[in-house]
Design an enzyme around this catalytic site. Structure first.
Site, PDB file in Angstrom:
ATOM      1  CD  GLU A  96       5.033 -16.217 -12.721  1.00 20.66           C
ATOM      2  OE1 GLU A  96       5.200 -16.473 -11.501  1.00 20.66           O
ATOM      3  OE2 GLU A  96       4.420 -14.960 -12.291  1.00 20.66           O
ATOM      4  CB  CYS A 128       2.146 -11.734  -9.934  1.00 25.51           C
ATOM      5  SG  CYS A 128       1.805 -14.354 -10.167  1.00 25.51           S
ATOM      6  CG  HIS A 250      -1.814 -10.447  -8.048  1.00 24.23           C
ATOM      7  ND1 HIS A 250      -1.679 -11.271  -9.638  1.00 24.23           N
ATOM      8  CD2 HIS A 250      -1.068 -12.080  -7.315  1.00 24.23           C
ATOM      9  CE1 HIS A 250      -1.799 -12.041  -9.543  1.00 24.23           C
ATOM     10  NE2 HIS A 250      -0.657 -12.687  -8.601  1.00 24.23           N
TER      11      HIS A 250
END
Ligand code: COA
Length: 406
Positions: A96, A128, A250
């Site tokens: 990103e 993400c 994550h």
């Protein structure tokens, strides 16, 4: 185990699909870091808020001579030899922090790494989640082309802004992986569970290099997405907490994963299972604690951290939760392959130990020194950057990269 060619010849697709996954993995971050207790003191916060409350000890300070392309190249280079450069047929670049509104970072990467020109490559963006999207695409690609070797990278610089609430959750770096049939680290199970919702918890308008974030809302959505996709996965497969040796996440900051894990532990059949999952989670956040947020690469840095602890055994099942704000979540699982330890780079922890600390003032100077979105020429501080690949700057509106050869 049946050999790959035999599976293809016998058109035994089911067995083939069950034998695709991660064959190699590597990681790169900056040679500079900011100690979180120094940042806390400078921001007049109790250091324990950052060290315990947020769960970060250090934050990578990315030089202005690194961007998503060079971070990725520095990570991927470590797992490539000449044979691999010729074998790769697909490059999937999750980021990103793209460097061009049109040209894919995968093309820059292919060129910098000398990967054969017959390989194709694209950039994948969903906050993400981009690298996880790449995992699923690679699974399908390899199932159709069983001899394929796919290079996947997740590379980002997490910038929230000086003196913002997100500042202690910055960081940066890249994880690179090779996916193939007959993987030597982690077989990925084909079933997975997804959730997508159009929400504004974190975003970055085109004119900004720093994220806009509603951190508390984002953290709550993260937990809701995890619970929802985990339940969906359990309903599809019949698997519950007792089937997993580890659940990993994550990690925008490491406390986030702990909060998500704790939110389901009440359902654990007994204390031993809950304690086992908490212990493996501790293994899985060690590297992230030292680096901060990698955005797309964070889940896979956590995977590397877990594998490096060498607490897993052949056949252990790992659950992986990926979350990309905006938002998309996925829960999927993998099975640890016998001998995975031999495929891990033993120098990662040493590389982190060799980094140099910077003061808060130095970090702020580096932060402000990044090339803006501008038409004029620019030269970075690349001569002080010890990394193999660096961004030299911009000339005639074109990015200039350099490789420091041994
Ligand atoms: N000792 C120990 N813990 C402490 C503490 C102390 N002295 N002071 C505060 N804490 C704890 C708080 O209790 C809280 O823990 P909890 O979340 O378990 O309740 C934690 O530290 C953070 O404190 P908080 O007041 O919520 O911090 P904040 O308002 O500054 O925001 C974030 C923290 C994480 C929300 C903020 O840094 C942020 O927005 N980061 C970006 C998040 C992101 O990346 N989102 C994208 C998701 S993918």
């Amino acid at each position: 185990m049946l050999e790959l060619l035999e599976l293809v010849q016998r058109k035994n697709w089911e067995a083939l699909i069950l034998n695709i996954g991660i064959d190699k993995i590597s990681f790169f971050t900056s040679d500079l870091y900011l100690p979180m207790d120094d940042l806390a003191k400078a921001r007049k916060e109790d250091p324990n808020k950052y060290l315990i409350g947020i769960g970060q000890s250090k934050q990578a300070v990315i030089r202005n001579s690194q961007d998503a392309v060079t971070l990725a190249a520095n990570a991927a280079w470590q797992i490539l030899d000449e044979k691999e450069r010729q074998s790769i047929d697909l490059i999937l670049f999750g980021t990103e922090s793209g460097v061009d509104n049109s040209k894919s970072a995968a093309v820059y990467l292919q060129s910098l790494l000398g990967i054969n020109a017959q390989a194709s490559g694209v950039e994948l963006k969903q906050a993400c989640f981009g690298l996880t999207a790449g995992i699923q695409l690679a699974m399908g690609h390899i199932a159709l082309h069983p001899k394929s070797r796919v290079l996947l990278v997740g590379a980002d610089i997490a910038r929230y802004g000086i003196k913002t609430a997100g500042e202690p959750t910055q960081g940066g770096g890249a994880v690179a992986m090779i996916m193939s049939a007959n993987p030597r680290i982690l077989k990925i199970n084909p079933e997975s569970a997804h959730l997508t919702k159009d929400i504004m918890d974190f975003w970055r308008p085109l004119y900004r290099s720093e994220a806009l974030v509603d951190g508390h809302y984002s953290s709550q959505e993260f937990i809701d997405f995890f619970q929802s996709t985990f339940q969906q996965y359990s309903a599809k497969t019949g698997q519950g907490l007792n089937d997993f040796a580890a659940l990993i996440f994550h990690l925008p900051y490491t406390k986030m994963g702990l909060k998500a894990l704790r939110s389901v532990l009440e359902e654990a059949p007994d204390d031993q299972i809950a304690e086992g999952l908490l212990a493996r989670f501790e293994d899985s956040r060690q590297l992230n604690r030292e680096v901060g947020n990698l955005y797309t690469g964070s889940l896979y840095l956590s995977l590397l951290s877990l594998l490096q602890a060498r607490s897993l055994r052949e056949g252990d099942q790992i659950g992986l939760f990926s979350y990309g704000s905006g938002a998309e979540g996925e829960f999927y699982t993998g099975e640890v392959v016998q001998g995975y330890e031999r495929m891990l780079d033993t120098s990662v922890s040493e590389q982190l130990r060799q980094r140099k600390p910077v003061s808060v003032t130095e970090y702020e100077e580096i932060y402000r020194s990044f090339m803006a979105a501008q038409p004029s020429d620019f030269v970075t501080d690349y001569q002080n950057d010890p990394a193999r690949f660096a961004l030299k700057g911009q000339k005639d509106q074109q990015r200039q990269y350099v490789e420091r050869k041994d």
